[in-house]
Design a protein around this motif. Structure first.
Motif, PDB file in Angstrom:
ATOM      1  N   ASP A  95      17.712 147.995  38.340  1.00 24.97           N
ATOM      2  CA  ASP A  95      16.671 149.198  37.891  1.00 24.97           C
ATOM      3  C   ASP A  95      14.856 148.760  38.962  1.00 24.97           C
ATOM      4  O   ASP A  95      14.437 149.877  38.876  1.00 24.97           O
ATOM      5  CB  ASP A  95      15.991 148.468  36.556  1.00 24.97           C
ATOM      6  CG  ASP A  95      17.577 149.208  35.439  1.00 24.97           C
ATOM      7  OD1 ASP A  95      17.782 149.751  35.256  1.00 24.97           O
ATOM      8  OD2 ASP A  95      18.806 147.889  35.316  1.00 24.97           O
ATOM      9  N   GLY A  96      14.834 147.722  38.891  1.00 21.17           N
ATOM     10  CA  GLY A  96      13.649 147.417  40.172  1.00 21.17           C
ATOM     11  C   GLY A  96      13.360 144.980  40.196  1.00 21.17           C
ATOM     12  O   GLY A  96      13.705 145.088  39.239  1.00 21.17           O
ATOM     13  N   ILE A  97      11.688 145.589  40.043  1.00 25.46           N
ATOM     14  CA  ILE A  97      11.309 144.525  39.523  1.00 25.46           C
ATOM     15  C   ILE A  97       9.923 144.105  39.426  1.00 25.46           C
ATOM     16  O   ILE A  97       9.341 145.511  39.432  1.00 25.46           O
ATOM     17  CB  ILE A  97      11.644 143.513  41.295  1.00 25.46           C
ATOM     18  CG1 ILE A  97      12.747 143.456  41.961  1.00 25.46           C
ATOM     19  CG2 ILE A  97      10.471 142.729  41.204  1.00 25.46           C
ATOM     20  CD1 ILE A  97      12.350 143.250  43.273  1.00 25.46           C
ATOM     21  N   SER A  98       9.708 143.202  38.348  1.00 27.23           N
ATOM     22  CA  SER A  98       8.497 143.215  37.782  1.00 27.23           C
ATOM     23  C   SER A  98       7.962 141.875  39.040  1.00 27.23           C
ATOM     24  O   SER A  98       8.785 140.614  38.577  1.00 27.23           O
ATOM     25  CB  SER A  98       8.668 143.362  35.972  1.00 27.23           C
ATOM     26  OG  SER A  98       9.214 142.017  35.654  1.00 27.23           O
ATOM     27  N   PHE A  99       6.612 141.797  38.235  1.00 26.38           N
ATOM     28  CA  PHE A  99       5.328 140.941  38.121  1.00 26.38           C
ATOM     29  C   PHE A  99       4.309 140.982  36.925  1.00 26.38           C
ATOM     30  O   PHE A  99       4.259 142.210  35.861  1.00 26.38           O
ATOM     31  CB  PHE A  99       4.460 140.968  40.054  1.00 26.38           C
ATOM     32  CG  PHE A  99       3.206 139.955  39.393  1.00 26.38           C
ATOM     33  CD1 PHE A  99       3.619 138.344  39.874  1.00 26.38           C
ATOM     34  CD2 PHE A  99       2.104 140.191  38.446  1.00 26.38           C
ATOM     35  CE1 PHE A  99       2.017 137.789  39.892  1.00 26.38           C
ATOM     36  CE2 PHE A  99       1.169 139.762  38.495  1.00 26.38           C
ATOM     37  CZ  PHE A  99       1.170 138.142  39.392  1.00 26.38           C
ATOM     38  N   PHE A 100       4.935 139.645  36.968  1.00 27.93           N
ATOM     39  CA  PHE A 100       4.310 139.597  34.869  1.00 27.93           C
ATOM     40  C   PHE A 100       2.841 138.659  34.835  1.00 27.93           C
ATOM     41  O   PHE A 100       3.137 137.396  35.716  1.00 27.93           O
ATOM     42  CB  PHE A 100       5.069 139.834  33.902  1.00 27.93           C
ATOM     43  CG  PHE A 100       6.105 138.803  34.125  1.00 27.93           C
ATOM     44  CD1 PHE A 100       5.441 137.326  33.770  1.00 27.93           C
ATOM     45  CD2 PHE A 100       6.980 138.863  34.503  1.00 27.93           C
ATOM     46  CE1 PHE A 100       7.153 136.793  34.228  1.00 27.93           C
ATOM     47  CE2 PHE A 100       8.187 138.264  34.711  1.00 27.93           C
ATOM     48  CZ  PHE A 100       7.957 137.054  34.590  1.00 27.93           C
ATOM     49  N   LEU A 101       1.907 138.468  34.074  1.00 25.26           N
ATOM     50  CA  LEU A 101       1.612 136.972  33.895  1.00 25.26           C
ATOM     51  C   LEU A 101       1.563 136.808  32.418  1.00 25.26           C
ATOM     52  O   LEU A 101       1.451 137.479  31.721  1.00 25.26           O
ATOM     53  CB  LEU A 101      -0.165 137.239  33.507  1.00 25.26           C
ATOM     54  CG  LEU A 101      -0.884 137.785  35.576  1.00 25.26           C
ATOM     55  CD1 LEU A 101      -2.701 138.057  35.550  1.00 25.26           C
ATOM     56  CD2 LEU A 101      -0.121 136.472  36.480  1.00 25.26           C
ATOM     57  N   TYR A 120      10.480 142.278  30.557  1.00 24.51           N
ATOM     58  CA  TYR A 120       8.139 142.312  30.753  1.00 24.51           C
ATOM     59  C   TYR A 120       8.505 143.168  29.088  1.00 24.51           C
ATOM     60  O   TYR A 120       7.950 142.725  28.072  1.00 24.51           O
ATOM     61  CB  TYR A 120       7.316 143.076  31.707  1.00 24.51           C
ATOM     62  CG  TYR A 120       6.542 142.565  31.036  1.00 24.51           C
ATOM     63  CD1 TYR A 120       5.453 141.473  31.343  1.00 24.51           C
ATOM     64  CD2 TYR A 120       5.599 143.906  30.145  1.00 24.51           C
ATOM     65  CE1 TYR A 120       4.300 141.276  30.619  1.00 24.51           C
ATOM     66  CE2 TYR A 120       4.152 143.714  30.012  1.00 24.51           C
ATOM     67  CZ  TYR A 120       3.597 142.540  30.226  1.00 24.51           C
ATOM     68  OH  TYR A 120       1.972 142.489  29.590  1.00 24.51           O
ATOM     69  N   ALA A 121       8.453 144.791  28.827  1.00 25.42           N
ATOM     70  CA  ALA A 121       8.866 145.292  27.483  1.00 25.42           C
ATOM     71  C   ALA A 121       9.418 144.883  27.189  1.00 25.42           C
ATOM     72  O   ALA A 121      10.983 144.183  27.348  1.00 25.42           O
ATOM     73  CB  ALA A 121       8.242 146.179  28.340  1.00 25.42           C
ATOM     74  N   GLN A 122       9.449 144.871  26.025  1.00 20.26           N
ATOM     75  CA  GLN A 122      10.481 145.101  24.444  1.00 20.26           C
ATOM     76  C   GLN A 122      11.373 145.949  25.151  1.00 20.26           C
ATOM     77  O   GLN A 122      11.263 147.127  25.998  1.00 20.26           O
ATOM     78  CB  GLN A 122      10.034 145.602  23.588  1.00 20.26           C
ATOM     79  CG  GLN A 122       8.999 146.974  22.767  1.00 20.26           C
ATOM     80  CD  GLN A 122       8.241 147.471  23.551  1.00 20.26           C
ATOM     81  OE1 GLN A 122       7.680 146.868  24.733  1.00 20.26           O
ATOM     82  NE2 GLN A 122       7.263 147.176  22.637  1.00 20.26           N
ATOM     83  N   GLY A 135       2.281 143.561  32.799  1.00 23.06           N
ATOM     84  CA  GLY A 135       3.142 143.154  33.288  1.00 23.06           C
ATOM     85  C   GLY A 135       3.569 144.739  34.598  1.00 23.06           C
ATOM     86  O   GLY A 135       2.409 145.539  34.261  1.00 23.06           O
ATOM     87  N   ILE A 136       3.551 144.031  35.872  1.00 23.77           N
ATOM     88  CA  ILE A 136       3.487 145.420  36.603  1.00 23.77           C
ATOM     89  C   ILE A 136       4.641 146.054  37.204  1.00 23.77           C
ATOM     90  O   ILE A 136       5.528 144.660  37.996  1.00 23.77           O
ATOM     91  CB  ILE A 136       2.709 144.937  37.945  1.00 23.77           C
ATOM     92  CG1 ILE A 136       1.141 144.735  37.916  1.00 23.77           C
ATOM     93  CG2 ILE A 136       2.789 145.839  39.015  1.00 23.77           C
ATOM     94  CD1 ILE A 136       0.541 144.559  38.947  1.00 23.77           C
ATOM     95  N   GLY A 137       5.742 146.908  37.253  1.00 21.86           N
ATOM     96  CA  GLY A 137       6.861 147.003  37.450  1.00 21.86           C
ATOM     97  C   GLY A 137       6.985 147.665  38.835  1.00 21.86           C
ATOM     98  O   GLY A 137       6.540 149.040  38.705  1.00 21.86           O
ATOM     99  N   TYR A 179       2.171 146.216  25.273  1.00 19.51           N
ATOM    100  CA  TYR A 179       3.436 146.551  26.494  1.00 19.51           C
ATOM    101  C   TYR A 179       2.768 148.170  26.701  1.00 19.51           C
ATOM    102  O   TYR A 179       3.789 148.822  27.171  1.00 19.51           O
ATOM    103  CB  TYR A 179       4.744 146.294  26.552  1.00 19.51           C
ATOM    104  CG  TYR A 179       5.102 144.516  25.770  1.00 19.51           C
ATOM    105  CD1 TYR A 179       5.044 143.598  26.292  1.00 19.51           C
ATOM    106  CD2 TYR A 179       6.197 144.530  24.762  1.00 19.51           C
ATOM    107  CE1 TYR A 179       5.430 142.398  25.956  1.00 19.51           C
ATOM    108  CE2 TYR A 179       6.160 142.932  23.980  1.00 19.51           C
ATOM    109  CZ  TYR A 179       5.615 141.958  24.529  1.00 19.51           C
ATOM    110  OH  TYR A 179       6.180 140.923  24.656  1.00 19.51           O
ATOM    111  N   ALA A 180       2.465 148.870  26.018  1.00 24.38           N
ATOM    112  CA  ALA A 180       1.726 149.962  26.361  1.00 24.38           C
ATOM    113  C   ALA A 180       1.770 149.817  28.023  1.00 24.38           C
ATOM    114  O   ALA A 180       1.125 149.472  28.858  1.00 24.38           O
ATOM    115  CB  ALA A 180       0.082 150.115  25.270  1.00 24.38           C
TER     116      ALA A 180
END
Length: 777
Positions: A95-101, A120-122, A135-137, A179-180
């Protein structure tokens, strides 16, 4: 000049920030079989082939990694990493990769929903990343930038439609709230939501059969550069996200994805992480060469050390020291001493390497410094170090220079420390007072006992220090110490130069006998026979313990407990074999039956007095009533009918269903578990019974037909003949009412008639009967 204290204890407990050894720059290449302690990964993530693989090329994979180091949000963060997305199905969308703080103060790390939420998100009812900040997807499939699966917001007009090949920023959230969607870029299109013409590239580097691309000159290479610079007004960051992508051979290019503010106040401390997932489509997702730095490096200041003088050291032994964070100047917020480095002169102190990862590790070649006078060695934690003076340098001084590096990778310019080498005393031996040698193993004592320990040596000691479990016993300065508590003891004797001699350690223990579990009572089922009470004592162990049973004016010790012939209530005492103190007693009751149990039973066919052939015999389908006639002390019954059936009733009813001699066994039990058994034979000898009347009266209401009475018959043929042998009645009906004396509707004359009865019993036995009877009118 300042002085630093010499620690002369055997065990040095250092209580400091658990992140004192690590910090920024933080470099994790993921190129080996292990990672740094602060690097935590889970789910399907694993190290393989020089990368951290977050997902396999399989459906429904989910993996994550985070760096368990908090950093102050005030300085921002700058990071770079390579990612590899390849080898999936034809669409390469999975689906992909996310970076988050996320907030570093969250008590437990929990990733968010996977699938299109990228950890990251719900996702539906699944909560998002605990206290997520940003969150950066890097979205291949297209669900991170839409409203599917209960996500808040998405690309304009997309709704729940897929938006593949997009990079999306989502804002703060916790649980199922937030998580908008904030902004996104479609990397394969142009326009407001896309990239400048000529900048297009797919998130994934290839589909089925493609390999990992690590060469920046080869198509498919991807590297991310992310900078979150703190905003001047303190309300978040200015985000710059650029990527090095290669879509044509030998032409790597930098593409700016975002260059914009992120207007959300950050928590005081943050941590970073990554996640990836696959669903119905597949891809390998991997990262490598992660570097994390402080973004606002210009705001950081170099720490300042101080010059130390008058440090005492003792010849021929390792001396341990610790420079605390409070003794030096650490100007950067929340910073601590990461490491010390030693140099023979100020001229040897060089600037740190421009390679930020070298800064992060501290240079190993400077952690140990060997001089003629001895060896300096930096510890693994913060500001601790040791100095081992070589023999022959007593009453001399040695000067070294050091730098300290803080948890942001900033180093001091260099300071000196001067140590005086002093003569060490002769070794000291710790013994039990009055003994000539130290004990082997631990000293074991009974509760309330004490023991005197004394330090012995070959020279005069000017003072002593006593330690229990590595902690100084305040006020204990004499050569002897009276021990009354468990622990590991050591004495340190100081000579006139204040150098210590550490003794051996002696462990003193006041062991407690483990709880003794007793099964009460111990029962002897045979009158007059002794019992083995050890069977009622859990973990009975004569190799480690002594046992004493007292009561009824008697005493039984150890093996004698296996032969107790008196009943009553006793006290059981237990102690360790090497000690003389018994544990408080436990109650143990012994019961020996004065009369044996008696078991007995009787049986009859239910509702009759039939017990065997004498009374007419028992048939296979007869219900047999069994009656217990045993001892009144019986409280439990176990019946074995000898045909595979059993019962726990006191007076059961049983049908055997076949002929045979069955050995019926009854076992009774009393309240103590004592048992007795009795066996009797039940003989099933009859499979059928047939009885014929001698006559009948067709005109009488009581006996109007001639019919046999039978039992156990499966098939029959019943025939009646006259005196001339003519057949006048026949039936094969098992439910027949018999012959009513009529032939062709007319009642026959009185007199004798004849019958034949051919049948098959239920067990297959053939039955043939014949005779005469009288018709009475």
């Amino acid at each position: 000049m300042r002085s630093i204290s010499l620690f002369c204890v055997l065990f040095l407990f250092l209580f400091q920030n658990s992140f004192g050894q690590v910090g920024f720059p933080y470099c994790e290449p993921f190129d080996g079989s292990t990672v740094q302690e602060a690097t935590v990964f889970g789910g399907n993530a694993r190290l393989i082939d020089g990368v951290l693989r977050l997902t396999e090329n399989q459906t429904n994979q989910r993996g994550y990694v985070y760096i368990d180091i908090p950093f102050p949000s005030a300085f921002g963060i700058k990071t770079s990493f390579e990612y590899f997305s390849y080898g999936g199905d034809v669409l390469s969308r999975a689906d992909g990769i996310s970076f988050f703080l996320f907030d570093a103060d969250v008590p437990v790390f929990n990733p968010g929903g996977f699938g299109g939420s990228l950890g990251y998100a719900q996702r539906g009812n699944d909560p998002g990343l605990s206290r997520g900040y940003i969150g950066i997807g890097f979205d291949e499939f297209g669900n991170f930038g839409n409203t599917a699966e209960n996500k808040v917001g998405g690309f304009a007009g997309a709704g729940t439609d897929l938006v593949p090949d997009a990079i999306v920023i989502r804002g703060p959230g916790n649980g199922t709230s937030g998580y908008a969607f904030l902004v996104g870029r479609k990397t394969m299109t142009t326009g407001n939501d896309g990239l400048n013409p000529g900048g297009q590239f797919p998130i994934s580097s290839g589909g089925t059969g493609t390999q990992r691309v690590t060469d920046p000159n080869q198509p498919g290479y991807r590297k991310v550069f992310l900078d979150l610079q703190p905003k001047a007004d303190g309300t978040g960051y200015f985000i710059t996200l650029r990527m090095m992508v290669t879509t044509a051979q030998g032409q790597p290019r930098m593409v700016t994805i975002f260059d914009r503010p992120y207007d959300f106040p950050a928590p005081k401390n943050l941590k970073i992480g990554f996640a990836a997932s696959t669903g119905g489509f597949t891809n390998f997702h991997e990262i490598k060469n992660l570097i994390v730095e402080v973004s606002n490096d210009e705001a950081l200041q170099e720490p300042k050390g101080v010059d130390f003088d008058e440090i005492a050291s003792c010849e021929g032994q390792e001396n341990t020291y610790f420079i605390t964070d409070e003794e030096v100047v650490l100007p950067n917020e929340n910073s601590v001493i990461r490491c010390l480095q030693f140099y023979a002169s100020l001229e040897d102190i060089e600037e740190e390497s421009e390679d930020i990862c070298s800064q992060a590790k501290c240079r190993e070649e400077n952690r140990v410094l060997e001089l003629p006078q001895g060896t300096f060695r930096a510890g693994d934690v913060g500001g601790d170090f040791t100095f081992f003076p070589n023999p022959g340098f007593a009453d001399q001084q040695v000067t070294v220079f050091y730098t300290l590096t803080d948890s942001y990778g900033k180093s001091s310019s260099g300071n000196s420390m001067t140590l005086t080498i002093q003569e060490s005393p002769e070794p000291i031996s710790l013994r039990v007072t009055g003994d000539s040698e130290s004990p082997e193993g631990e000293l074991r004592l009974c509760p309330g006992e004490d023991v005197s320990l004394t330090g012995f040596g070959e020279e005069a000691y000017f003072r002593f220090e006593w330690y229990r479990n590595g902690e100084l016993l305040e006020g204990e300065v004499q050569s002897s110490y009276l021990v009354s508590d468990s622990g590991e003891y050591q004495v340190v004797g100081y000579n006139r130069k204040n150098c210590p001699a550490k003794s051996n350690t002696i462990k003193v223990d006041y062991p407690e006998v483990p709880p003794i579990i007793i099964t009460n009572p111990t029962v002897g089922c045979t009158p007059g026979q002794s019992v083995d009470v050890t069977t009622s004592i859990s973990d009975f162990d004569l190799t480690s313990f002594d046992y004493l049973l007292k009561g009824q004016g008697l005493e039984f010790e150890n093996e004698a407990l296996k032969n107790v012939s008196e009943y009553g209530v006793f006290e059981l005492f237990v102690k360790f074999k090497d000690l003389e103190c018994y544990k408080d007693p436990s109650r143990l009751e012994v019961i020996i039956l004065d009369q044996p149990l008696e078991a007995n039973f009787d049986f009859v066919v239910e509702g009759t007095d039939i017990k065997g052939d004498e009374q007419g015999g028992i048939f296979p389908d007869d219900p047999i009533q069994f009656t217990d006639l045993s001892d009144s002390r019986a409280v439990k019954w176990e019946w074995d009918f000898g045909d595979g059936a059993s019962s726990n009733e006191k007076n059961p009813i049983h049908v055997f269903g076949k002929k045979g001699a069955f050995e019926v066994l009854l076992t009774i039990f009393d309240q103590y578990g004592c048992s007795q058994t009795v066996t009797k034979i039940v003989a099933i000898t009859k499979s059928y019974r047939v009885m014929f009347p001698t006559g009948f009266t067709p005109l009488d209401g009581l006996n109007k037909t001639f019919v046999p009475k039978y039992k156990g018959i499966a098939e029959l043929e019943f025939m009646i003949f006259n005196n001339w042998g003519e057949l006048i009645f026949r039936t094969d009906d098992l439910m027949t009412e018999g012959w009513d004396g009529n032939l062709n509707g007319e009642l026959l004359d009185a007199g004798f008639y004849f019958f034949k009865f051919n049948a098959t019993a239920i067990d297959g036995e053939k039955v043939m009967e014949a005779g005469k009877f009288k018709l009475i009118r």
